[in-house]
Design a protein around this motif. Structure first.
Motif, PDB file in Angstrom:
ATOM      1  N   ALA A 205      57.464  70.535  18.740  1.00 23.69           N
ATOM      2  CA  ALA A 205      56.552  71.619  19.130  1.00 23.69           C
ATOM      3  C   ALA A 205      55.164  71.355  18.573  1.00 23.69           C
ATOM      4  O   ALA A 205      54.152  71.567  19.256  1.00 23.69           O
ATOM      5  N   LYS A 206      55.108  70.867  17.336  1.00 23.77           N
ATOM      6  CA  LYS A 206      53.796  70.526  16.770  1.00 23.77           C
ATOM      7  C   LYS A 206      53.257  69.245  17.380  1.00 23.77           C
ATOM      8  O   LYS A 206      52.070  69.146  17.701  1.00 23.77           O
ATOM      9  N   MET A 207      54.128  68.245  17.541  1.00 22.59           N
ATOM     10  CA  MET A 207      53.691  66.962  18.088  1.00 22.59           C
ATOM     11  C   MET A 207      53.097  67.145  19.484  1.00 22.59           C
ATOM     12  O   MET A 207      52.086  66.521  19.835  1.00 22.59           O
ATOM     13  N   SER A 208      53.715  67.996  20.296  1.00 20.35           N
ATOM     14  CA  SER A 208      53.249  68.198  21.664  1.00 20.35           C
ATOM     15  C   SER A 208      51.849  68.784  21.700  1.00 20.35           C
ATOM     16  O   SER A 208      51.086  68.530  22.638  1.00 20.35           O
ATOM     17  N   VAL A 239      48.716  66.056  28.159  1.00 19.74           N
ATOM     18  CA  VAL A 239      49.619  67.155  27.805  1.00 19.74           C
ATOM     19  C   VAL A 239      50.920  67.031  28.601  1.00 19.74           C
ATOM     20  O   VAL A 239      52.020  67.234  28.055  1.00 19.74           O
ATOM     21  N   ALA A 240      50.815  66.688  29.880  1.00 19.27           N
ATOM     22  CA  ALA A 240      52.016  66.528  30.706  1.00 19.27           C
ATOM     23  C   ALA A 240      52.880  65.373  30.203  1.00 19.27           C
ATOM     24  O   ALA A 240      54.107  65.481  30.146  1.00 19.27           O
ATOM     25  N   GLU A 241      52.252  64.269  29.819  1.00 17.98           N
ATOM     26  CA  GLU A 241      53.010  63.124  29.301  1.00 17.98           C
ATOM     27  C   GLU A 241      53.727  63.485  28.005  1.00 17.98           C
ATOM     28  O   GLU A 241      54.911  63.168  27.824  1.00 17.98           O
ATOM     29  N   THR A 242      53.015  64.145  27.102  1.00 18.70           N
ATOM     30  CA  THR A 242      53.610  64.495  25.811  1.00 18.70           C
ATOM     31  C   THR A 242      54.760  65.478  25.983  1.00 18.70           C
ATOM     32  O   THR A 242      55.791  65.371  25.307  1.00 18.70           O
ATOM     33  N   ALA A 243      54.600  66.419  26.904  1.00 21.02           N
ATOM     34  CA  ALA A 243      55.672  67.380  27.172  1.00 21.02           C
ATOM     35  C   ALA A 243      56.901  66.674  27.736  1.00 21.02           C
ATOM     36  O   ALA A 243      58.041  67.019  27.396  1.00 21.02           O
ATOM     37  N   PRO A 252      62.266  71.510  24.172  1.00 15.77           N
ATOM     38  CA  PRO A 252      61.553  72.081  25.316  1.00 15.77           C
ATOM     39  C   PRO A 252      60.051  72.118  25.080  1.00 15.77           C
ATOM     40  O   PRO A 252      59.592  72.349  23.966  1.00 15.77           O
ATOM     41  N   ALA A 253      59.278  71.859  26.138  1.00 17.29           N
ATOM     42  CA  ALA A 253      57.816  71.887  26.035  1.00 17.29           C
ATOM     43  C   ALA A 253      57.246  72.316  27.374  1.00 17.29           C
ATOM     44  O   ALA A 253      57.711  71.856  28.419  1.00 17.29           O
ATOM     45  N   ASP A 254      56.256  73.175  27.350  1.00 18.94           N
ATOM     46  CA  ASP A 254      55.629  73.703  28.561  1.00 18.94           C
ATOM     47  C   ASP A 254      54.154  73.315  28.559  1.00 18.94           C
ATOM     48  O   ASP A 254      53.384  73.828  27.740  1.00 18.94           O
ATOM     49  N   PRO A 255      53.726  72.419  29.451  1.00 22.64           N
ATOM     50  CA  PRO A 255      52.319  71.999  29.468  1.00 22.64           C
ATOM     51  C   PRO A 255      51.350  73.160  29.657  1.00 22.64           C
ATOM     52  O   PRO A 255      50.263  73.165  29.059  1.00 22.64           O
ATOM     53  N   ALA A 256      51.720  74.147  30.453  1.00 24.55           N
ATOM     54  CA  ALA A 256      50.824  75.279  30.694  1.00 24.55           C
ATOM     55  C   ALA A 256      50.576  76.064  29.416  1.00 24.55           C
ATOM     56  O   ALA A 256      49.455  76.521  29.154  1.00 24.55           O
ATOM     57  N   VAL A 257      51.598  76.207  28.601  1.00 30.04           N
ATOM     58  CA  VAL A 257      51.451  76.929  27.332  1.00 30.04           C
ATOM     59  C   VAL A 257      50.533  76.149  26.391  1.00 30.04           C
ATOM     60  O   VAL A 257      49.676  76.722  25.717  1.00 30.04           O
ATOM     61  N   ALA A 258      50.706  74.826  26.357  1.00 28.57           N
ATOM     62  CA  ALA A 258      49.859  73.998  25.488  1.00 28.57           C
ATOM     63  C   ALA A 258      48.398  74.093  25.908  1.00 28.57           C
ATOM     64  O   ALA A 258      47.504  74.262  25.066  1.00 28.57           O
ATOM     65  N   LEU A 259      48.120  74.015  27.201  1.00 26.82           N
ATOM     66  CA  LEU A 259      46.741  74.113  27.677  1.00 26.82           C
ATOM     67  C   LEU A 259      46.140  75.480  27.352  1.00 26.82           C
ATOM     68  O   LEU A 259      44.963  75.576  26.991  1.00 26.82           O
ATOM     69  N   ALA A 260      46.940  76.524  27.473  1.00 25.66           N
ATOM     70  CA  ALA A 260      46.448  77.864  27.144  1.00 25.66           C
ATOM     71  C   ALA A 260      46.096  77.970  25.662  1.00 25.66           C
ATOM     72  O   ALA A 260      45.120  78.634  25.291  1.00 25.66           O
ATOM     73  N   LEU A 292      54.639  58.658  19.349  1.00 30.69           N
ATOM     74  CA  LEU A 292      54.756  59.148  20.719  1.00 30.69           C
ATOM     75  C   LEU A 292      55.130  58.010  21.671  1.00 30.69           C
ATOM     76  O   LEU A 292      56.028  58.154  22.523  1.00 30.69           O
ATOM     77  N   LEU A 293      54.473  56.865  21.533  1.00 29.15           N
ATOM     78  CA  LEU A 293      54.765  55.727  22.401  1.00 29.15           C
ATOM     79  C   LEU A 293      56.175  55.188  22.166  1.00 29.15           C
ATOM     80  O   LEU A 293      56.881  54.820  23.116  1.00 29.15           O
ATOM     81  N   ARG A 294      56.603  55.141  20.904  1.00 30.98           N
ATOM     82  CA  ARG A 294      57.955  54.625  20.617  1.00 30.98           C
ATOM     83  C   ARG A 294      59.031  55.548  21.206  1.00 30.98           C
ATOM     84  O   ARG A 294      60.038  55.081  21.746  1.00 30.98           O
ATOM     85  N   ALA A 295      58.802  56.854  21.116  1.00 31.96           N
ATOM     86  CA  ALA A 295      59.758  57.801  21.706  1.00 31.96           C
ATOM     87  C   ALA A 295      59.774  57.665  23.227  1.00 31.96           C
ATOM     88  O   ALA A 295      60.836  57.723  23.858  1.00 31.96           O
ATOM     89  N   ALA A 296      58.593  57.487  23.812  1.00 33.80           N
ATOM     90  CA  ALA A 296      58.519  57.309  25.264  1.00 33.80           C
ATOM     91  C   ALA A 296      59.272  56.058  25.697  1.00 33.80           C
ATOM     92  O   ALA A 296      60.013  56.068  26.694  1.00 33.80           O
TER      93      ALA A 296
END
Length: 337
Positions: A205-208, A239-243, A252-260, A292-296
């Motif tokens: 949640a923080k990383m995103s 934001v979409a990639e990180t989510a 769970p991660a919601d890009p719209a919430v992060a942008l807001a 982030l890249l290693r997890a991806a």
């Protein structure tokens, strides 16, 4: 109240008193150390010689709109010399390896190790060194800066902690939450603290939120307000990639919430990575962008925007050297032969 009742209450307060070490009493660590000490707990700050001397002499002075201006007396040393109930790790990830030399596993005893670190990979590293049952990761949302050894400016109107730990008994986490919240007879006087069961979700949640914020503000050297206007398209994509990576990791991660959330922050907000870059300090690029890249890669998630930003930050462009102007030729009659 009888003399016996007074003694009984004093004994209860002594039993409830915890001993907490703080590894790295900077902006975050210094604030937590001061709040916990003000609540009546014993606090031992672990730092270099100069900082330790300053803390032993003057304590920690806090200036805060939320918690007030106060000075808290703390103990200080260059290394942990006795078991404690908990040791808060509040150094930057770039200083972690050297800092851990101050906390030997055999000295910590069965005390909890509580890392307030950016990224998602450090719990595994700490568990390998200290044991799974000791590590209780935490996430803090706060803006707090050390302006001098033992002097802390708390600038945000909030201070919120999420505490977790998949291998730590819930009772220990709840007890630690009370200590971190600086709970007393009149209620908590410190940060808002939640104990959460899902460790992966807590850290991601923080990383995103942090990864897009840190990478873009640092790459372009601008505050958040300019990122969300001039670089909006890139922010949205990142934001979409990180989510997507977060969801692949079971969080769970919601890009719209992060942008807001980004849109709600003051426009002059800077990331800690950006401040480090401006000050010429080492960047937590591997702990944030690298992780982030290693997890991806592990989950097969495409992150071209994140990958490009990390590459650019790893290899900053060399400034072009200005061409030296050509010397004008002297008129024929003035030339010397």
């Amino acid at each position: 109240m009888t003399k016996d009742q007074s003694k009984e209450q004093a004994d209860e307060r002594t039993e409830e008193r915890s001993t907490v070490a703080v590894l790295g009493p900077g902006g975050v660590g210094g604030l937590l150390a001061a709040l916990v000490a003000r609540a009546g707990h014993r606090v031992i700050c672990l730092a270099g010689d100069e900082t330790a001397r300053a803390l032993r002499t003057d304590g920690i002075r806090v200036r805060s709109g939320r918690f007030g201006d106060f000075t808290a007396a703390v103990e200080a040393d260059t290394e942990l010399r006795e078991p404690v109930d908990a040791c808060l790790i509040t150094v930057k990830h770039t200083a972690l390896d050297a800092a851990l030399e101050r906390v030997r596993p055999e000295v910590l005893g069965d005390g909890l190790l509580v890392p307030f670190l950016n990224g998602v990979e450090h719990p595994a590293t700490l568990r390998a060194r200290y044991g799974a049952a000791r590590v209780a990761p935490a996430v803090i949302r706060v803006e707090s800066t050390r302006t001098a050894p033992g002097v802390v400016e708390h600038g945000s109107p909030f201070a919120e902690i999420d505490l977790t730990g998949e291998s730590v008994p819930r009772g220990r986490l709840d007890a630690l939450a009370g200590v971190l919240a600086a709970a007393g007879p009149t209620g908590p006087t410190g940060p808002t603290v939640r104990v959460l069961d899902d460790e992966a979700a807590t850290l991601w949640a923080k990383m995103s939120f942090l990864a897009p914020f840190a990478l873009l503000t640092t790459r372009y050297g601008v505050a958040l307000g300019e990122v969300r206007t001039r670089h909006r398209e890139e922010l949205t994509a990142l934001v979409a990639e990180t989510a997507a990576v977060s969801r692949a990791c079971g969080a769970p991660a919601d890009p719209a919430v992060a942008l807001a959330r980004y849109d709600a922050f003051p426009p002059d907000t800077k990331s800690s990575m950006q401040r480090d870059a401006e000050a010429g300090r080492p960047l937590e690029l591997d702990a944030i962008g690298g992780a982030l890249l290693r997890a991806a890669d592990r989950h097969g998630v495409a992150v071209p925007v994140a990958r490009g930003l990390v590459r650019e930050l790893e290899e900053p462009e060399e400034p072009e050297e200005p061409e030296e102007p050509e010397e004008p030729e002297e008129p024929e009659g003035n030339r010397r032969h």
